[in-house]
Scaffold this motif. Structure first.
Motif, short mmCIF file in Angstrom:
data_model
loop_
_atom_site.label_atom_id
_atom_site.label_comp_id
_atom_site.label_asym_id
_atom_site.label_seq_id
_atom_site.Cartn_x
_atom_site.Cartn_y
_atom_site.Cartn_z
N LEU A 24 37.14 7.64 -38.93
CA LEU A 24 36.05 7.65 -37.74
C LEU A 24 34.89 6.72 -38.19
O LEU A 24 34.44 6.19 -37.19
N ALA A 25 34.65 6.88 -39.33
CA ALA A 25 33.17 6.21 -39.66
C ALA A 25 33.57 4.66 -39.71
O ALA A 25 32.64 3.88 -39.35
N GLY A 26 34.72 4.16 -40.03
CA GLY A 26 35.00 2.71 -40.01
C GLY A 26 35.58 2.18 -38.67
O GLY A 26 35.92 1.34 -38.58
N ALA A 27 35.42 3.03 -37.62
CA ALA A 27 36.05 2.57 -36.31
C ALA A 27 35.10 1.65 -35.72
O ALA A 27 35.52 0.67 -34.70
N GLY A 28 33.75 1.34 -36.03
CA GLY A 28 33.00 0.50 -35.63
C GLY A 28 32.26 1.04 -34.32
O GLY A 28 32.85 2.12 -33.75
N PRO A 29 31.43 0.33 -33.59
CA PRO A 29 31.07 0.88 -32.20
C PRO A 29 32.24 0.83 -31.14
O PRO A 29 33.01 0.20 -31.01
N ALA A 30 32.00 1.97 -30.38
CA ALA A 30 33.25 2.25 -29.27
C ALA A 30 33.13 1.23 -28.26
O ALA A 30 31.87 1.34 -27.85
N SER A 31 34.00 0.59 -27.87
CA SER A 31 33.99 -0.18 -26.57
C SER A 31 33.98 0.77 -25.62
O SER A 31 34.71 1.71 -25.53
N ALA A 32 33.75 0.50 -24.44
CA ALA A 32 33.64 1.52 -23.13
C ALA A 32 34.97 0.76 -22.32
O ALA A 32 35.45 -0.29 -22.38
N HIS A 33 35.07 1.60 -21.13
CA HIS A 33 36.39 1.25 -20.41
C HIS A 33 35.89 -0.10 -19.53
O HIS A 33 36.47 -0.93 -19.22
N ALA A 34 34.60 0.13 -19.05
CA ALA A 34 34.14 -1.12 -17.96
C ALA A 34 33.74 -2.16 -18.89
O ALA A 34 33.30 -2.24 -19.96
N ALA A 35 33.89 -3.37 -18.40
CA ALA A 35 33.54 -4.69 -19.12
C ALA A 35 33.14 -5.67 -18.06
O ALA A 35 33.54 -5.64 -16.90
N VAL A 36 32.40 -6.55 -18.73
CA VAL A 36 31.85 -7.60 -17.70
C VAL A 36 32.89 -8.72 -17.60
O VAL A 36 33.64 -9.07 -18.53
N THR A 37 33.22 -8.92 -16.14
CA THR A 37 34.33 -9.87 -15.86
C THR A 37 33.88 -11.26 -15.24
O THR A 37 34.72 -12.10 -14.89
N GLY A 38 32.53 -11.14 -14.92
CA GLY A 38 31.89 -12.51 -14.40
C GLY A 38 30.57 -12.24 -14.30
O GLY A 38 30.07 -11.06 -14.39
N ASP A 144 25.90 2.38 -31.78
CA ASP A 144 26.35 2.40 -33.06
C ASP A 144 25.55 2.80 -34.28
O ASP A 144 25.36 2.38 -35.21
N GLY A 145 24.48 3.60 -33.78
CA GLY A 145 23.38 4.28 -34.74
C GLY A 145 23.78 5.55 -35.19
O GLY A 145 24.87 5.69 -34.97
N VAL A 146 22.82 6.22 -35.36
CA VAL A 146 22.97 7.79 -35.83
C VAL A 146 23.57 8.53 -34.76
O VAL A 146 24.19 9.29 -34.73
N VAL A 147 22.76 8.26 -33.50
CA VAL A 147 23.12 9.30 -32.42
C VAL A 147 24.56 8.66 -31.98
O VAL A 147 25.41 9.71 -31.58
N GLY A 148 24.77 7.66 -32.13
CA GLY A 148 26.33 7.06 -31.66
C GLY A 148 27.36 7.77 -32.61
O GLY A 148 28.30 8.09 -32.32
N TRP A 149 27.02 7.87 -33.80
CA TRP A 149 27.93 8.47 -34.80
C TRP A 149 27.90 10.06 -34.68
O TRP A 149 29.38 10.35 -34.83
N LEU A 150 26.80 10.66 -34.49
CA LEU A 150 27.03 11.99 -34.17
C LEU A 150 27.62 12.23 -33.01
O LEU A 150 28.35 13.38 -32.80
N TYR A 151 27.51 11.52 -31.70
CA TYR A 151 28.22 11.86 -30.80
C TYR A 151 29.79 11.61 -30.93
O TYR A 151 30.51 12.46 -30.27
N ALA A 199 30.29 21.96 -30.34
CA ALA A 199 30.32 20.44 -30.24
C ALA A 199 30.04 20.33 -28.73
O ALA A 199 29.07 19.28 -28.46
N THR A 200 30.24 21.12 -27.87
CA THR A 200 29.78 20.86 -26.33
C THR A 200 28.52 21.16 -26.07
O THR A 200 27.73 19.99 -25.68
N LEU A 201 27.62 21.87 -26.82
CA LEU A 201 26.36 21.93 -26.69
C LEU A 201 25.66 20.78 -27.63
O LEU A 201 24.47 20.26 -26.75
N ALA A 202 26.19 20.48 -28.45
CA ALA A 202 25.57 18.87 -29.40
C ALA A 202 25.75 18.06 -28.36
O ALA A 202 24.91 16.93 -28.19
N LEU A 203 26.94 17.83 -27.84
CA LEU A 203 27.12 16.45 -26.98
C LEU A 203 26.35 16.58 -25.45
O LEU A 203 25.62 15.29 -25.23
#
Length: 671
Positions: A24-38, A144-151, A199-203
């Motif tokens: 999990l820690a080495g996964a890097g920043p999580a990409s999202a479903h949406a992406a810029v296409t233009g 990709d920071g502390v909050v992202g890792w905790l999430y 975990a739900t309360l934390a999220l």
């Protein structure tokens, strides 16, 4: 033997958990479903004059705030005019101030995709000529920071808690009803409920900062929490908490009144009621993920959401039941061992779950990848291959467990008779031990009588002559000896129970194979968690195609103009890329070619394509062009007249059905 196995088990489980956390820690920043296409202007483009607005096109609809699109000049000052507007479905624009000077400008965006993931990034374009800029475009992500890792860790714990709670309860109710009274199994299921609730309360608390600033200080900002509660993800998390309250009642009944029912008819009726209620609550919890993440957007969302619910329930029944079985095999007392019939029932449940996982997983893979090349060319596909490999290994180990299940017997009669007779593994008898203890007790009594009768006295005389008041002082010693004997008997009974529990070699082999399954399942869950946060392969390839197409746009020395514009009409097969080629892109007659491709690059036909040219600076146009259909995905027109050089707006109207239509635009210097 058991004492040497237990430390190894703990060590193995800790190592597997550490490996999962490292993954999990080495996964890097999580990409999202949406992406810029233009985008317009495109990334790195150099335009002659300042555009009136900046537009961004995403692969799906996104949620925007006032600061979602920011345009910064070379000195880092904002030059946009405020809240972005929705131009057409997935295209968003923000207007710019007038009179912008030449130089390099930075477009920064931070939005939330329809499947709840934050999308952020930045790119540059230049007016007149490139220049130095003080704006840093790297590190724009908030995940990709502390909050992202905790999430991300909270998501992992929530999935694990759901699997443990639902799978453990299903194992007790469907496979081993006697387990409702076994304390280790109770603790296993309750720990799943506690983990999912925490975990739900934390999220819920982390969500506002995760999709916004990414600052730890904003985690407890009540205004952000209020905004989160109004979003789809916030509603899903609150619904999950309400369902967890119902789950708590279910667990209380399962481990309370259900365990105490002795009447077979009452227990059967209660089992039926608990089964119905449990399925409803478990499906509702699974839907809280399906309705707010990848399954809720994109292709065939109406089918994908129930399929995702079935997929999650199958995972819980298999892996959660596996954990409950492992707990029972290692921790259940000897007077309440796991029966072979319960193991066989779970084997059938696990087999059905695997079949459901194969079916639903195949559909999800097709939906999220879109092509075979996405398996190896995208990060989502590579993670999916790793997940498939782990599932194959897990199924192989499960097959070994099924073989041990076939050898498992309710008891080894000869060994049980030995245990009951007090015969240990070394041949010593418990009866002999009891006799030795009684002999020791006799010797202790003799020692207490050392100051007994003198020679010639009757042995009974001292007892008769001893005052009654002198007897009580001997009672504490007798009580202490009795307590000591009780502790010895308890230790001997515990050892006998261990020998009884370990008497069946099939049960010992089953414990080892189930432990291996559980270890692989921990890593599999980690990969799955990362997979749910990763941009699907279909979207990634679409974004790559749009980026490469934009890079190929050229209105320079070659004399030909190529414009690539992603479109989405909103209907079935409504997404694609339309390419306009104008040659030689000069004043006078030109040859026009229009190509329509799917996001994966495959040409396809649509009912209608229209092109219009407008020179707004001179109030010329729109000049309509209706090209002729040449072949699949290709339209052409000759003699297209461009009357004057300038910055022309090229509008392409794409109709994919009788009612689904969209117009996409791009500016180009012609002449």
């Amino acid at each position: 033997m058991t004492q040497t196995i237990a430390p190894r088990v703990r060590t193995l489980v800790l190592l597997l958990l550490a490996a999962a956390c490292a993954l999990l820690a080495g996964a890097g920043p999580a990409s999202a479903h949406a992406a810029v296409t233009g985008s317009d202007p495109a990334q790195g483009a150099v335009v002659d004059k300042a555009p009136a607005r900046i537009t961004l096109t995403f692969s799906e609809q996104v949620a925007m705030s006032d600061d979602s699109l920011r345009v910064l000049d070379p000195e880092g000052k904002r030059v946009d005019l405020g809240k972005p507007s929705d131009v057409s479905g997935t295209t968003y624009a923000v207007r710019l101030r007038s009179g912008l000077s030449d130089g390099t400008y930075t477009v920064a965006y931070q939005v939330v995709s329809a499947d709840s993931h934050p999308v952020s990034g930045a790119y540059t374009f230049s007016i007149g000529a490139p220049s130095k800029t003080s704006v840093t475009v790297s590190g724009q992500g908030t995940d990709d920071g502390v909050v992202g890792w905790l999430y991300g860790f909270g998501r992992y714990v929530s999935y694990a808690g759901f699997i443990v709670m639902v799978g453990g309860a299903a194992f007790v109710l469907a496979c081993w009803p006697r387990g409702s009274g076994v304390r280790p199994v109770q603790r296993f299921v309750v720990s799943g409920w506690l983990a999912l609730t925490a975990a739900t309360l934390a999220l819920l608390l982390l969500r506002g900062s995760f999709t916004g600033s990414g600052k730890v200080a904003d985690v407890f900002d009540l205004s952000l929490l209020g905004q989160v509660l109004q979003t789809k993800t916030g509603a899903a998390l609150v619904s999950r908490l309400l369902l967890l309250a119902a789950a708590a009642l279910f667990i209380a009944v399962l481990f309370g009144s259900y365990d105490k029912r002795d009447d077979p008819r009452e227990k059967r009726d209660l089992t039926f009621g608990l089964a119905i209620g449990g399925v409803v609550v478990a499906a509702g919890l699974a839907a809280s993920w399906a309705m707010s993440e990848h399954a809720s957007v994109g292709l065939q969302a109406g089918i994908a959401m129930p399929v995702d619910v079935v997929h999650l329930l199958a995972v819980a029944a298999w892996l959660g039941g596996l954990g409950a079985l492992l707990t029972a095999l290692y921790r259940a007392p000897a007077d309440a061992p796991v029966e072979a019939s319960a193991v066989r029932r779970f084997s059938r449940v696990a087999f059905g779950s695997v079949l459901a996982l194969i079916a639903t997983g195949a559909y999800q893979s097709w939906r999220q990848l879109g092509s075979w090349s996405a398996f190896t060319d995208t990060r989502y596909g590579q993670l999916l291959l790793a997940k498939i490999a782990l599932v194959v290994v897990l199924v192989g180990v499960a097959w070994i467990s099924r073989r041990w299940t076939g050898r498992l017997t309710e008891a080894v009669p000869a060994e049980r008779e030995k245990v009951r007779a007090g015969v240990g593994a070394s041949g010593d008898t418990d009866a002999g031990t009891d006799a030795a203890e009684e002999h020791a007790a006799g010797e202790s009594a003799a020692e207490r009588a050392d100051d007994g009768p003198a020679a010639g006295e009757s042995p009974a005389a001292p007892a008769a002559e001893e005052p009654a008041a002198d007897k009580p002082p001997a009672e504490p010693a007798d009580a202490e000896r009795a307590a000591q004997l009780a502790r010895q008997r308890a230790a001997r009974d515990a050892a006998r129970q261990k020998r009884l529990r370990d008497a069946d070699p099939g049960r010992s082999g089953l414990r080892r194979s189930v432990l291996a399954e559980a270890g692989i399942a921990v890593v599999l869950l980690a990969v799955t968690t990362v997979l749910t946060q990763t941009e699907p392969g279909r979207t990634e390839q679409e974004a790559k195609a749009a980026t490469s197409s934009s890079a190929s746009t050229d209105a320079g020395a070659s004399g030909a103009l190529t414009l690539n514009m992603p479109f989405d009409t909103g209907g079935k097969d409504g997404k694609g890329i339309v390419t306009v080629d104008l040659d030689p892109a000069r004043v006078g007659g030109n040859e026009l070619h229009v190509y329509v491709e799917r996001p994966n690059g495959r040409a396809f036909d649509i009912p209608e394509v229209k092109v219009e040219f407008t020179l707004k600076a001179k109030d010329i146009g729109p000049l309509p062009v209706v090209p002729d259909h040449i072949t699949t995905g290709h339209w052409s027109a000759n003699g297209v007249q461009i009357p004057m050089a300038g910055d022309w707006e090229v509008d392409v109207t794409v109709r994919t059905s009788d009612i689904d239509e969209v117009t996409v635009s791009k500016n180009a210097q012609i002449g």
